[in-house]
Design a protein around this motif. Structure first.
Motif, PDB file in Angstrom:
ATOM      1  N   GLU A 198      31.572  56.506  47.967  1.00 28.23           N
ATOM      2  CA  GLU A 198      31.228  56.228  46.562  1.00 28.23           C
ATOM      3  C   GLU A 198      32.475  55.872  45.770  1.00 28.23           C
ATOM      4  OE1 GLU A 198      29.246  59.665  45.244  1.00 28.23           O
ATOM      5  OE2 GLU A 198      27.323  59.161  46.187  1.00 28.23           O
ATOM      6  N   LYS A 199      33.572  56.610  46.066  1.00 30.01           N
ATOM      7  CA  LYS A 199      34.816  56.293  45.371  1.00 30.01           C
ATOM      8  C   LYS A 199      35.274  54.869  45.692  1.00 30.01           C
ATOM      9  CE  LYS A 199      36.579  61.053  45.159  1.00 30.01           C
ATOM     10  NZ  LYS A 199      37.671  61.970  45.581  1.00 30.01           N
ATOM     11  N   ALA A 200      35.109  54.541  46.992  1.00 32.49           N
ATOM     12  CA  ALA A 200      35.503  53.191  47.406  1.00 32.49           C
ATOM     13  C   ALA A 200      34.649  52.131  46.728  1.00 32.49           C
ATOM     14  CB  ALA A 200      35.392  53.072  48.935  1.00 32.49           C
ATOM     15  N   MET A 201      33.326  52.436  46.616  1.00 36.44           N
ATOM     16  CA  MET A 201      32.422  51.493  45.956  1.00 36.44           C
ATOM     17  C   MET A 201      32.793  51.331  44.483  1.00 36.44           C
ATOM     18  SD  MET A 201      28.683  52.358  47.564  1.00 36.44           S
ATOM     19  CE  MET A 201      27.921  51.150  46.510  1.00 36.44           C
ATOM     20  N   ASP A 202      33.136  52.456  43.827  1.00 30.98           N
ATOM     21  CA  ASP A 202      33.536  52.373  42.417  1.00 30.98           C
ATOM     22  C   ASP A 202      34.799  51.522  42.269  1.00 30.98           C
ATOM     23  OD1 ASP A 202      31.400  53.906  41.691  1.00 30.98           O
ATOM     24  OD2 ASP A 202      32.546  55.807  41.640  1.00 30.98           O
ATOM     25  N   ALA A 203      35.738  51.767  43.178  1.00 32.61           N
ATOM     26  CA  ALA A 203      36.983  50.990  43.114  1.00 32.61           C
ATOM     27  C   ALA A 203      36.721  49.511  43.352  1.00 32.61           C
ATOM     28  CB  ALA A 203      37.975  51.531  44.147  1.00 32.61           C
ATOM     29  N   ALA A 204      35.822  49.271  44.340  1.00 32.71           N
ATOM     30  CA  ALA A 204      35.494  47.865  44.633  1.00 32.71           C
ATOM     31  C   ALA A 204      34.804  47.201  43.447  1.00 32.71           C
ATOM     32  CB  ALA A 204      34.610  47.804  45.876  1.00 32.71           C
ATOM     33  N   LYS A 205      33.889  47.995  42.818  1.00 32.32           N
ATOM     34  CA  LYS A 205      33.181  47.449  41.651  1.00 32.32           C
ATOM     35  C   LYS A 205      34.155  47.145  40.521  1.00 32.32           C
ATOM     36  CE  LYS A 205      29.329  48.445  38.549  1.00 32.32           C
ATOM     37  NZ  LYS A 205      30.087  48.225  37.316  1.00 32.32           N
ATOM     38  N   GLU A 206      35.119  48.050  40.355  1.00 31.76           N
ATOM     39  CA  GLU A 206      36.118  47.854  39.293  1.00 31.76           C
ATOM     40  C   GLU A 206      36.941  46.599  39.560  1.00 31.76           C
ATOM     41  OE1 GLU A 206      39.842  50.244  37.187  1.00 31.76           O
ATOM     42  OE2 GLU A 206      38.567  51.250  38.680  1.00 31.76           O
ATOM     43  N   LYS A 207      37.331  46.444  40.862  1.00 30.57           N
ATOM     44  CA  LYS A 207      38.094  45.239  41.210  1.00 30.57           C
ATOM     45  C   LYS A 207      37.263  43.975  41.024  1.00 30.57           C
ATOM     46  CE  LYS A 207      41.372  47.305  44.423  1.00 30.57           C
ATOM     47  NZ  LYS A 207      41.938  47.287  45.791  1.00 30.57           N
ATOM     48  N   ALA A 208      35.986  44.105  41.381  1.00 31.11           N
ATOM     49  CA  ALA A 208      35.108  42.942  41.201  1.00 31.11           C
ATOM     50  C   ALA A 208      34.980  42.591  39.737  1.00 31.11           C
ATOM     51  CB  ALA A 208      33.740  43.228  41.816  1.00 31.11           C
ATOM     52  N   ASP A 209      34.824  43.627  38.879  1.00 33.19           N
ATOM     53  CA  ASP A 209      34.736  43.386  37.434  1.00 33.19           C
ATOM     54  C   ASP A 209      36.027  42.751  36.928  1.00 33.19           C
ATOM     55  OD1 ASP A 209      32.210  44.442  37.409  1.00 33.19           O
ATOM     56  OD2 ASP A 209      32.839  46.453  36.718  1.00 33.19           O
ATOM     57  N   ASP A 210      37.156  43.286  37.459  1.00 27.96           N
ATOM     58  CA  ASP A 210      38.439  42.705  37.033  1.00 27.96           C
ATOM     59  C   ASP A 210      38.547  41.237  37.448  1.00 27.96           C
ATOM     60  OD1 ASP A 210      39.121  45.118  35.949  1.00 27.96           O
ATOM     61  OD2 ASP A 210      40.372  45.764  37.658  1.00 27.96           O
ATOM     62  N   ALA A 211      38.069  40.974  38.679  1.00 29.52           N
ATOM     63  CA  ALA A 211      38.122  39.589  39.160  1.00 29.52           C
ATOM     64  C   ALA A 211      37.259  38.664  38.309  1.00 29.52           C
ATOM     65  CB  ALA A 211      37.682  39.523  40.626  1.00 29.52           C
ATOM     66  N   ALA A 254      36.382  39.175  35.201  1.00 25.51           N
ATOM     67  CA  ALA A 254      37.032  39.035  33.895  1.00 25.51           C
ATOM     68  C   ALA A 254      38.176  38.035  33.967  1.00 25.51           C
ATOM     69  CB  ALA A 254      37.529  40.395  33.415  1.00 25.51           C
ATOM     70  N   ALA A 255      38.931  38.109  35.087  1.00 24.09           N
ATOM     71  CA  ALA A 255      40.054  37.183  35.248  1.00 24.09           C
ATOM     72  C   ALA A 255      39.565  35.747  35.345  1.00 24.09           C
ATOM     73  CB  ALA A 255      40.868  37.552  36.484  1.00 24.09           C
ATOM     74  N   VAL A 256      38.487  35.578  36.121  1.00 23.83           N
ATOM     75  CA  VAL A 256      37.909  34.229  36.246  1.00 23.83           C
ATOM     76  C   VAL A 256      37.420  33.727  34.900  1.00 23.83           C
ATOM     77  CG1 VAL A 256      36.024  32.899  37.267  1.00 23.83           C
ATOM     78  CG2 VAL A 256      37.327  34.502  38.677  1.00 23.83           C
ATOM     79  N   LYS A 257      36.746  34.613  34.156  1.00 19.85           N
ATOM     80  CA  LYS A 257      36.234  34.230  32.847  1.00 19.85           C
ATOM     81  C   LYS A 257      37.372  33.864  31.910  1.00 19.85           C
ATOM     82  CE  LYS A 257      33.327  35.859  29.050  1.00 19.85           C
ATOM     83  NZ  LYS A 257      32.531  36.980  28.503  1.00 19.85           N
ATOM     84  N   GLU A 258      38.439  34.682  31.952  1.00 21.45           N
ATOM     85  CA  GLU A 258      39.597  34.423  31.088  1.00 21.45           C
ATOM     86  C   GLU A 258      40.252  33.094  31.454  1.00 21.45           C
ATOM     87  OE1 GLU A 258      43.836  36.544  29.836  1.00 21.45           O
ATOM     88  OE2 GLU A 258      42.375  37.608  31.102  1.00 21.45           O
ATOM     89  N   ALA A 259      40.346  32.866  32.786  1.00 20.66           N
ATOM     90  CA  ALA A 259      40.943  31.602  33.230  1.00 20.66           C
ATOM     91  C   ALA A 259      40.100  30.406  32.790  1.00 20.66           C
ATOM     92  CB  ALA A 259      41.094  31.620  34.759  1.00 20.66           C
ATOM     93  N   ALA A 260      38.767  30.585  32.866  1.00 24.00           N
ATOM     94  CA  ALA A 260      37.872  29.510  32.450  1.00 24.00           C
ATOM     95  C   ALA A 260      38.015  29.224  30.957  1.00 24.00           C
ATOM     96  CB  ALA A 260      36.437  29.863  32.794  1.00 24.00           C
TER      97      ALA A 260
END
Length: 201
Positions: free
Chosen positions: A36-49, A51-57
């Protein structure tokens, strides 16, 4: 791309752990907690990714808008410069045409004035020559307006160069032409010429 693969691996691991936990009646609780911790971390990274894509766009969109605005401003400035240049060229051409027209008018006026002056001089010279010739003829008229000294050509010339009306000239010339070979008629015709020219004493 590497981050996405990591996220997918973590999600697959978490799913596998959950499946084992379900089948073994909760014996893998500690492992699930880690998953679950790994999934949360992965979800956080996915959200960050994301957000980064959105910001870049958004940044790319802003850059594109700025570039388009700069291009439009440059095109507008270039068009204005072209219009100003065309206007200046047209004004210069109009000024040159006006100057050329004025110069041509002055030249034509001068030429007309010179021509008129030349014609007047020619006419004056011709009148002077005619007057001189007529005076000479009139001085000798007493000689060739007689039967003895009759000169047909000089009589014709005297009549033509006189100031008599054309109809009178034609009448006198016709009379002299008809009578030139008849002494009786010639005397009468010559008297008519003398009378018309005011030479009869």
């Amino acid at each position: 791309m590497k981050s996405v693969l990591i996220v997918l691996v973590l999600i697959a691991a978490a799913a596998g752990g959950y499946y084992l936990y379900s089948n073994q009646g909760g014996e893998l609780a500690p492992e699930m907690s880690e998953a679950e911790k790994a999934m949360d971390a992965a979800k956080e990274k996915a959200d960050d990714a994301v957000a980064a894509v959105k910001e870049a766009a958004e940044a790319a969109g802003e850059a594109a808008d700025a570039a388009a605005k700069d291009l439009a401003d440059s095109a507008s400035e270039a068009a204005q410069d072209a219009m100003d240049s065309a206007k200046e060229t047209a004004e210069e051409a109009a000024a040159a045409a006006s100057e050329a027209a004025q110069s041509a008018a002055e030249t034509a006026s001068q030429a007309a004035s010179d021509a008129a002056e030349s014609a007047a001089n020619v006419a004056s010279e011709a009148a002077g020559a005619a007057s001189s010739m007529t005076s000479d003829l009139m001085a000798k008229a007493s000689e060739f307006l007689t039967e003895d000294g009759f000169d047909y050509d000089k009589v014709m010339e005297l009549i033509d160069t006189s100031s008599l009306e054309d109809s009178v000239k034609e009448t006198l010339k016709s009379a002299v032409t008809t009578a030139k070979d008849s002494p009786e008629l010639l005397a009468q015709a010559l008297e008519q010429v003398k009378t018309a020219l005011g030479l009869k004493s």
